[in-house]
Write an enzyme that holds these catalytic residues in place. Structure first.
Site, PDB file in Angstrom:
ATOM      1  N   GLU A   1      29.912  52.455  15.489  1.00 22.09           N
ATOM      2  CA  GLU A   1      30.695  51.998  14.334  1.00 22.09           C
ATOM      3  C   GLU A   1      30.145  50.616  13.979  1.00 22.09           C
ATOM      4  O   GLU A   1      30.307  49.672  14.764  1.00 22.09           O
ATOM      5  CB  GLU A   1      32.180  51.893  14.705  1.00 22.09           C
ATOM      6  CG  GLU A   1      33.025  51.414  13.546  1.00 22.09           C
ATOM      7  CD  GLU A   1      34.487  51.137  13.915  1.00 22.09           C
ATOM      8  OE1 GLU A   1      34.751  50.670  15.042  1.00 22.09           O
ATOM      9  OE2 GLU A   1      35.347  51.365  13.061  1.00 22.09           O
TER      10      GLU A   1
ATOM     11  N   GLU B   1      43.727  37.361  17.407  1.00 20.24           N
ATOM     12  CA  GLU B   1      43.541  35.903  17.526  1.00 20.24           C
ATOM     13  C   GLU B   1      42.634  35.354  16.426  1.00 20.24           C
ATOM     14  O   GLU B   1      42.538  34.153  16.231  1.00 20.24           O
ATOM     15  CB  GLU B   1      43.009  35.533  18.920  1.00 20.24           C
ATOM     16  CG  GLU B   1      41.676  36.146  19.319  1.00 20.24           C
ATOM     17  CD  GLU B   1      41.808  37.530  19.963  1.00 20.24           C
ATOM     18  OE1 GLU B   1      42.622  38.340  19.471  1.00 20.24           O
ATOM     19  OE2 GLU B   1      41.081  37.808  20.926  1.00 20.24           O
ATOM     20  N   ARG B   2      41.943  36.256  15.697  1.00 16.02           N
ATOM     21  CA  ARG B   2      41.080  35.790  14.605  1.00 16.02           C
ATOM     22  C   ARG B   2      41.872  35.473  13.343  1.00 16.02           C
ATOM     23  O   ARG B   2      41.435  34.702  12.507  1.00 16.02           O
ATOM     24  CB  ARG B   2      40.061  36.870  14.243  1.00 16.02           C
ATOM     25  CG  ARG B   2      39.389  37.509  15.414  1.00 16.02           C
ATOM     26  CD  ARG B   2      37.900  37.250  15.397  1.00 16.02           C
ATOM     27  NE  ARG B   2      37.270  37.763  16.595  1.00 16.02           N
ATOM     28  CZ  ARG B   2      36.991  37.039  17.665  1.00 16.02           C
ATOM     29  NH1 ARG B   2      37.259  35.746  17.694  1.00 16.02           N
ATOM     30  NH2 ARG B   2      36.431  37.578  18.721  1.00 16.02           N
TER      31      ARG B   2
ATOM     32  N   LYS C   1      51.598  40.942  18.954  1.00 13.76           N
ATOM     33  CA  LYS C   1      50.424  40.163  19.390  1.00 13.76           C
ATOM     34  C   LYS C   1      49.344  40.400  18.332  1.00 13.76           C
ATOM     35  O   LYS C   1      48.599  41.362  18.384  1.00 13.76           O
ATOM     36  CB  LYS C   1      49.969  40.681  20.763  1.00 13.76           C
ATOM     37  CG  LYS C   1      49.241  39.685  21.644  1.00 13.76           C
ATOM     38  CD  LYS C   1      47.974  39.123  21.056  1.00 13.76           C
ATOM     39  CE  LYS C   1      46.784  40.048  21.117  1.00 13.76           C
ATOM     40  NZ  LYS C   1      45.613  39.511  20.360  1.00 13.76           N
TER      41      LYS C   1
ATOM     42  N   SER D   1      39.650  48.584  18.243  1.00 15.68           N
ATOM     43  CA  SER D   1      38.436  49.365  18.503  1.00 15.68           C
ATOM     44  C   SER D   1      38.715  50.444  19.559  1.00 15.68           C
ATOM     45  O   SER D   1      39.646  50.326  20.366  1.00 15.68           O
ATOM     46  CB  SER D   1      37.334  48.424  18.980  1.00 15.68           C
ATOM     47  OG  SER D   1      37.765  47.757  20.142  1.00 15.68           O
TER      48      SER D   1
ATOM     49  N   PHE E   1      41.916  42.508  13.549  1.00 16.03           N
ATOM     50  CA  PHE E   1      41.695  41.426  12.590  1.00 16.03           C
ATOM     51  C   PHE E   1      41.592  41.914  11.144  1.00 16.03           C
ATOM     52  O   PHE E   1      41.765  41.147  10.212  1.00 16.03           O
ATOM     53  CB  PHE E   1      40.405  40.648  12.948  1.00 16.03           C
ATOM     54  CG  PHE E   1      39.133  41.336  12.506  1.00 16.03           C
ATOM     55  CD1 PHE E   1      38.685  41.215  11.191  1.00 16.03           C
ATOM     56  CD2 PHE E   1      38.398  42.130  13.368  1.00 16.03           C
ATOM     57  CE1 PHE E   1      37.533  41.860  10.762  1.00 16.03           C
ATOM     58  CE2 PHE E   1      37.253  42.777  12.951  1.00 16.03           C
ATOM     59  CZ  PHE E   1      36.813  42.647  11.645  1.00 16.03           C
TER      60      PHE E   1
ATOM     61  N   CYS F   1      38.798  50.587   8.781  1.00 19.40           N
ATOM     62  CA  CYS F   1      38.676  51.769   9.650  1.00 19.40           C
ATOM     63  C   CYS F   1      38.552  53.033   8.818  1.00 19.40           C
ATOM     64  O   CYS F   1      38.187  54.081   9.337  1.00 19.40           O
ATOM     65  CB  CYS F   1      39.875  51.861  10.578  1.00 19.40           C
ATOM     66  SG  CYS F   1      41.385  52.237   9.696  1.00 19.40           S
TER      67      CYS F   1
END
Ligand code: NAD
Length: 499
Positions: free
Chosen positions: A384, A176-177, A173, A226, A149, A281
């Site tokens: 994290e 979805e957020r 893909k 993640s 996201f 990240c």
């Protein structure tokens, strides 16, 4: 309520799965759209169509494919403001930050404009009598990109541009957020001349991801997200015979030496720790000053800077340093981790919990938090956090600071602030982290180098973008060729036959 679609064969197509996921405006907390969670059958259908479309695209010469990237790049520039707004609306980051998101993706598209050079093979003349060898880079077929996201524009572009220009078809893909930016990029790619079916955007969750991993017609999977999911996807993809590169989470340390310019180091820490609400990240989440005097002087400089940070919605303009985090769950997770830091005895110098903004009471805002005297056994050090929280871990010596960084299970990025070239050089050579900054807080390499972490920050070999991306998205075929007309018996070259 807007019902988002998939992008199949060059058109918006509604999913028939009947399952949806809410897309929030993180600044207001309101649901602004619903993204479909596509079914296994929908995914398999998209792959079959992509497989058919890839045949012609893979046979199109690389220079023509590169021209699509040229047109795509021009369209991204033309639509920069619109794309940045789309990113900000679903992610929550500020407009300048959202433009950076688009820009860093565009830079990878720009490198892909030179793809013919990257895709050309190698040739050995006269490897033996009358024997020539040549190698060529061929597309893999249908590949998949699964993205997180936190960079709704950049990471889809890091996946799509090299995969497509190398002659593959791609199933993307997106998270979805934040699905809308990827859908808009798909439209722009079509406008740039990408044939229909070569890029399919299939929205969804674990169900679709697992279908990607199990579909025999998908040759490779490029994932960013993640660490636990990266490791899972790498294992399942590899087990199913796919090429996979899966980039995971991070806990990036910055070492601050006693000889560093502490004002510059503090400025860098504030930008790298709190920018984009810490949802990068490559964010610096751990500051490691060397020596108690350095630590005291650093915290003294950090406090006023962190207190000055302005948190707000992207619509408030340039006045805002960072926006909300992505969901209400992310907010409560981050605040829970701050609670645990306090319970475990870290010194919470600035507390960002319970932050509320007038007019945006339902937004997912978290104020900036600053911890001192954090130790490696604490949860706030081990996890994290992916939020606007900076932890100071005090080290006695440079060797202690280096050891701390090296013992951390993650290895995405790291930085050192120092005035001493020898120390910097030693650090760059010895540290077991993929991307290193010297007096540079977020060392994301330029797009013609490559991006990738070490240890639990990446699974599989080969990095993202740059030359590695062309290696990942192609397979090498080597041809050894001999023509008998020019060769005498015994294998010697017959020069007379050439007359
Ligand atoms: P995430 O792992 O939750 O999701 C990433 C993708 O995986 C999404 O598309 C999601 O739909 C899918 N997914 C989620 N759960 C799944 C499951 N159980 N099975 C299969 N698929 C699943 O990550 P996120 O929260 O979207 O992104 C933040 C994370 O990404 C952070 O850890 C961050 O450090 C990392 N990240 C890494 C890099 C890098 O290059 N190393 C870059 C950006 C972000």
């Amino acid at each position: 309520m807007t019902e988002l679609t998939n992008w199949i064969d060059g058109a918006h197509v509604k999913s028939g799965s009947g399952r949806f996921s809410d897309v929030f405006n993180p600044a207001t907390g309101e649901v602004q759209a619903q993204t479909p969670l596509s079914s296994v059958d929908e995914l398999n259908d998209a792959v079959a169509r992509a497989k058919a479309a890839q045949v012609g695209w893979g046979a199109t010469n690389p220079q023509r494919r590169a021209r699509v990237m040229m047109a795509f790049g021009a369209l991204i520039n033309q639509h920069m403001d619109e794309l940045a707004e789309l990113v900000a609306r679903e992610h929550g980051k500020t407009i300048p930050d959202a433009k950076g998101d688009v820009q860093r993706g565009l830079e990878v598209v720009e490198v892909c404009m030179g793809a013919p050079h990257m895709l050309k093979g190698e040739f050995t003349d006269d490897g033996g009598p009358g024997i020539d060898l040549y190698s060529m880079r061929q597309p893999l077929g249908v590949v998949a990109g699964i993205t997180p996201f936190n960079f709704p524009a950049m990471i889809p572009m890091w996946k799509m541009a090299p995969a497509l220009v190398a002659g593959n078809a791609m199933i993307l893909k997106p998270s979805e957020r934040v699905p809308s930016t990827a859908l808009r990029l798909a439209e722009l790619l079509q406008e740039a001349g990408l044939p229909d079916g070569v890029l399919q955007v299939v929205n969804g969750d674990k169900e679709v991801v697992d279908a990607i991993l199990d579909n025999d017609d998908i040759a490779a999977v490029g994932f960013v997200g993640s660490t636990p999911i990266a490791q899972y996807i790498y294992g399942r993809a590899a087990n199913n015979g796919k090429r996979a590169q899966c980039f995971g989470g991070a806990k990036n340390h910055m070492i601050i030496m006693p000889d560093a310019d502490l004002d510059k180091a503090a400025d860098a820490l504030v930008g790298a720790g709190y920018g984009a609400a810490g949802e990068r990240c490559m964010a610096i989440s751990v500051a490691v000053p060397v020596g108690q005097k350095t630590a005291d002087a650093l915290i003294e400089r950090l406090v006023p800077r962190v207190e000055k940070l302005k948190v707000g919605p992207y619509t408030a303009g340039e006045d805002v340093d960072y926006g909300p985090v992505i969901t209400a769950q992310a907010k409560s997770r981050i605040e829970g981790l701050i609670d645990s830091g306090v319970k475990e005895g870290a010194n919470l110098v600035i507390d960002g919990r319970g932050f509320e903004l007038q007019g945006y009471e339902k937004g997912f805002f978290v104020g900036p938090s600053l911890f001192d005297n954090v130790t490696p056994d604490m949860e706030i050090y081990r996890e994290e956090i992916f939020g606007p929280v900076l932890s100071q871990v005090r080290a006695e010596t440079y060797e202690d600071a280096l050891k701390l960084t090296m013992n951390n299970p993650y290895g995405n990025g790291t930085a050192i602030y120092t005035a001493d070239g020898d120390t910097a050089r030693d650090f760059a050579h010895r540290v077991n982290v993929g991307m290193v900054g010297i007096n540079f807080p977020i060392p994301v390499p330029l797009s013609y180098h490559t991006f990738g972490g070490w240890k639990k920050s990446a699974f599989g070999d080969l990095n993202q973008y740059g030359p590695d991306a062309f290696r990942f998205y192609t397979k090498t075929k080597t041809v050894t060729a001999r023509w008998f007309s020019g060769i005498k018996d015994g294998g010697e070259f017959n020069f007379k036959a050439m007359d």
